[in-house]
Design a protein around this motif. Structure first.
Motif, PDB file in Angstrom:
ATOM      1  N   ARG A  55     101.530 -14.100  83.382  1.00  0.00           N
ATOM      2  CA  ARG A  55     101.163 -12.976  82.530  1.00  0.00           C
ATOM      3  C   ARG A  55     100.371 -13.514  81.342  1.00  0.00           C
ATOM      4  O   ARG A  55     100.884 -14.249  80.504  1.00  0.00           O
ATOM      5  N   VAL A  56      99.097 -13.142  81.293  1.00  0.00           N
ATOM      6  CA  VAL A  56      98.198 -13.607  80.240  1.00  0.00           C
ATOM      7  C   VAL A  56      97.446 -12.407  79.682  1.00  0.00           C
ATOM      8  O   VAL A  56      96.830 -11.659  80.452  1.00  0.00           O
ATOM      9  N   PRO A  57      97.488 -12.190  78.361  1.00  0.00           N
ATOM     10  CA  PRO A  57      96.738 -11.072  77.788  1.00  0.00           C
ATOM     11  C   PRO A  57      95.255 -11.217  78.088  1.00  0.00           C
ATOM     12  O   PRO A  57      94.699 -12.306  78.016  1.00  0.00           O
ATOM     13  N   GLY A  58      94.632 -10.095  78.442  1.00  0.00           N
ATOM     14  CA  GLY A  58      93.192 -10.142  78.740  1.00  0.00           C
ATOM     15  C   GLY A  58      92.544  -8.818  78.434  1.00  0.00           C
ATOM     16  O   GLY A  58      91.857  -8.246  79.277  1.00  0.00           O
ATOM     17  N   GLY A  59      92.755  -8.329  77.218  1.00  0.00           N
ATOM     18  CA  GLY A  59      92.229  -7.030  76.817  1.00  0.00           C
ATOM     19  C   GLY A  59      90.716  -6.964  76.853  1.00  0.00           C
ATOM     20  O   GLY A  59      90.012  -7.975  76.960  1.00  0.00           O
ATOM     21  N   SER A  60      90.206  -5.750  76.769  1.00  0.00           N
ATOM     22  CA  SER A  60      88.765  -5.529  76.863  1.00  0.00           C
ATOM     23  C   SER A  60      88.038  -5.851  75.558  1.00  0.00           C
ATOM     24  O   SER A  60      86.817  -5.978  75.538  1.00  0.00           O
ATOM     25  N   SER A  61      88.772  -5.963  74.440  1.00  0.00           N
ATOM     26  CA  SER A  61      88.142  -6.239  73.153  1.00  0.00           C
ATOM     27  C   SER A  61      87.830  -7.730  73.045  1.00  0.00           C
ATOM     28  O   SER A  61      88.536  -8.496  72.381  1.00  0.00           O
ATOM     29  N   PHE A  62      86.771  -8.141  73.706  1.00  0.00           N
ATOM     30  CA  PHE A  62      86.398  -9.550  73.775  1.00  0.00           C
ATOM     31  C   PHE A  62      84.924  -9.688  73.429  1.00  0.00           C
ATOM     32  O   PHE A  62      84.064  -9.054  74.044  1.00  0.00           O
ATOM     33  N   THR A  63      84.627 -10.501  72.416  1.00  0.00           N
ATOM     34  CA  THR A  63      83.254 -10.795  72.023  1.00  0.00           C
ATOM     35  C   THR A  63      82.987 -12.274  72.228  1.00  0.00           C
ATOM     36  O   THR A  63      83.515 -13.112  71.486  1.00  0.00           O
ATOM     37  N   PRO A  64      82.233 -12.656  73.252  1.00  0.00           N
ATOM     38  CA  PRO A  64      81.947 -14.075  73.460  1.00  0.00           C
ATOM     39  C   PRO A  64      81.285 -14.678  72.220  1.00  0.00           C
ATOM     40  O   PRO A  64      80.312 -14.127  71.698  1.00  0.00           O
ATOM     41  N   HIS A  65      81.795 -15.803  71.762  1.00  0.00           N
ATOM     42  CA  HIS A  65      81.264 -16.434  70.556  1.00  0.00           C
ATOM     43  C   HIS A  65      81.745 -17.871  70.456  1.00  0.00           C
ATOM     44  O   HIS A  65      82.726 -18.253  71.087  1.00  0.00           O
ATOM     45  N   MET A  66      81.066 -18.633  69.635  1.00  0.00           N
ATOM     46  CA  MET A  66      81.476 -19.998  69.310  1.00  0.00           C
ATOM     47  C   MET A  66      81.634 -20.092  67.798  1.00  0.00           C
ATOM     48  O   MET A  66      80.682 -19.861  67.049  1.00  0.00           O
ATOM     49  N   THR A  67      82.832 -20.412  67.335  1.00  0.00           N
ATOM     50  CA  THR A  67      83.081 -20.523  65.904  1.00  0.00           C
ATOM     51  C   THR A  67      82.486 -21.825  65.381  1.00  0.00           C
ATOM     52  O   THR A  67      82.741 -22.903  65.922  1.00  0.00           O
ATOM     53  N   LEU A  68      81.701 -21.719  64.309  1.00  0.00           N
ATOM     54  CA  LEU A  68      81.070 -22.878  63.700  1.00  0.00           C
ATOM     55  C   LEU A  68      81.817 -23.357  62.464  1.00  0.00           C
ATOM     56  O   LEU A  68      81.904 -24.552  62.190  1.00  0.00           O
ATOM     57  N   LEU A  69      82.348 -22.407  61.692  1.00  0.00           N
ATOM     58  CA  LEU A  69      83.043 -22.733  60.455  1.00  0.00           C
ATOM     59  C   LEU A  69      83.719 -21.476  59.928  1.00  0.00           C
ATOM     60  O   LEU A  69      83.561 -20.379  60.485  1.00  0.00           O
ATOM     61  N   TYR A  70      84.491 -21.645  58.860  1.00  0.00           N
ATOM     62  CA  TYR A  70      85.111 -20.514  58.178  1.00  0.00           C
ATOM     63  C   TYR A  70      84.616 -20.493  56.735  1.00  0.00           C
ATOM     64  O   TYR A  70      84.531 -21.538  56.082  1.00  0.00           O
ATOM     65  N   SER A  71      84.275 -19.306  56.242  1.00  0.00           N
ATOM     66  CA  SER A  71      83.748 -19.193  54.888  1.00  0.00           C
ATOM     67  C   SER A  71      84.047 -17.810  54.326  1.00  0.00           C
ATOM     68  O   SER A  71      83.936 -16.802  55.035  1.00  0.00           O
ATOM     69  N   THR A  72      84.427 -17.768  53.066  1.00  0.00           N
ATOM     70  CA  THR A  72      84.647 -16.493  52.380  1.00  0.00           C
ATOM     71  C   THR A  72      83.415 -16.088  51.566  1.00  0.00           C
ATOM     72  O   THR A  72      83.422 -15.041  50.925  1.00  0.00           O
ATOM     73  N   SER A  73      82.376 -16.917  51.590  1.00  0.00           N
ATOM     74  CA  SER A  73      81.156 -16.604  50.861  1.00  0.00           C
ATOM     75  C   SER A  73      80.432 -15.439  51.523  1.00  0.00           C
ATOM     76  O   SER A  73      80.550 -15.236  52.736  1.00  0.00           O
ATOM     77  N   PRO A  74      79.695 -14.649  50.742  1.00  0.00           N
ATOM     78  CA  PRO A  74      78.912 -13.564  51.347  1.00  0.00           C
ATOM     79  C   PRO A  74      77.998 -14.127  52.433  1.00  0.00           C
ATOM     80  O   PRO A  74      77.392 -15.192  52.275  1.00  0.00           O
TER      81      PRO A  74
END
Length: 219
Positions: free
Chosen positions: A162-181
């Motif tokens: 049993r593995v969650p596999g909902g439809s709300s999926f956006t293929p992407h590659m995370t590069l970094l995290y930032s709170t800047s605008p």
């Protein structure tokens, strides 16, 4: 610049897909449990994902392609920590305190028998997910990624996992995290060939990824 990934797992590794799709289990090392104050116990600090990922050469090409926009213009740093594996998350297998040996072994067994041809991946947009502050590479024709994810999810379910596999999926590659605008923008298309998929152990809080298994795409 070359990437140095730390693929040494302190508990157990599943190495698959290299020779005849065999899986090798390395005995688990003993760990020292330290006491915690009531209410501050470690919970769910080990997450597990099935992912797509570029090889080191493709990862370096990706870095170069977004360098001017992110590093030069916006003064941000890409993949700053050793042990971070650039990847596209496909399916989450859950969060645990330690490695769930039976679940990992079950995923490995199914992955060994899974057949799917390789395909090209292409992203052409930089954007930030407001909820997580993740700056990601996305966009382009992502139909192949979505179809591969669906096929992999169906194989896991057919194998009794049993593995969650909902439809709300956006293929992407995370590069970094930032709170800047951050203003979303288009970039020259970044492309590479997806010819394998991985099972990774993400150590929450350490920004470190350990590869537990890898399997070639063929079929």
């Amino acid at each position: 610049m070359q990437f140095a990934f730390d693929f040494n797992d302190v508990s157990k590794r599943v190495i698959a897909g290299q020779a005849g799709r065999k899986t090798r289990i390395v005995p688990r090392r003993k760990s020292i449990s330290q006491p915690c104050l009531p209410g501050l116990e470690r919970r769910g600090v080990d997450s597990f994902f099935l992912v797509l990922g570029p090889d080191e050469e493709a990862a370096e090409c990706i870095r170069r392609s977004v360098h001017a926009e992110l590093v030069v213009r916006r003064h941000l740093q890409i993949w700053p920590k050793k042990g971070h594996l650039p990847h596209i998350s496909l399916l989450g297998l859950g969060a645990y305190d330690g490695i769930p040996r039976d679940r990992v072994a079950g995923v490995a067994k199914i992955a060994e028998g899974f057949s799917h041809p390789g395909f090209d991946v292409s992203f052409d947009t930089l954007m930030r997910f407001r909820r997580s502050n993740a700056v990601v590479l996305t966009g382009g024709d992502d139909g192949c990624i979505r179809r591969f994810r669906l096929s992999l999810h169906e194989a896991l379910r057919a194998g009794g996992l049993r593995v969650p596999g909902g439809s709300s999926f956006t293929p992407h590659m995370t590069l970094l995290y930032s709170t800047s605008p951050f203003e979303d923008c288009r970039v020259s298309a970044v492309q590479w060939r997806a010819d394998k998929f991985f099972l990774i152990h993400s150590m929450v809080g350490d920004s470190k990824h350990v590869v537990l298994g890898r399997w070639p795409l063929r079929g």
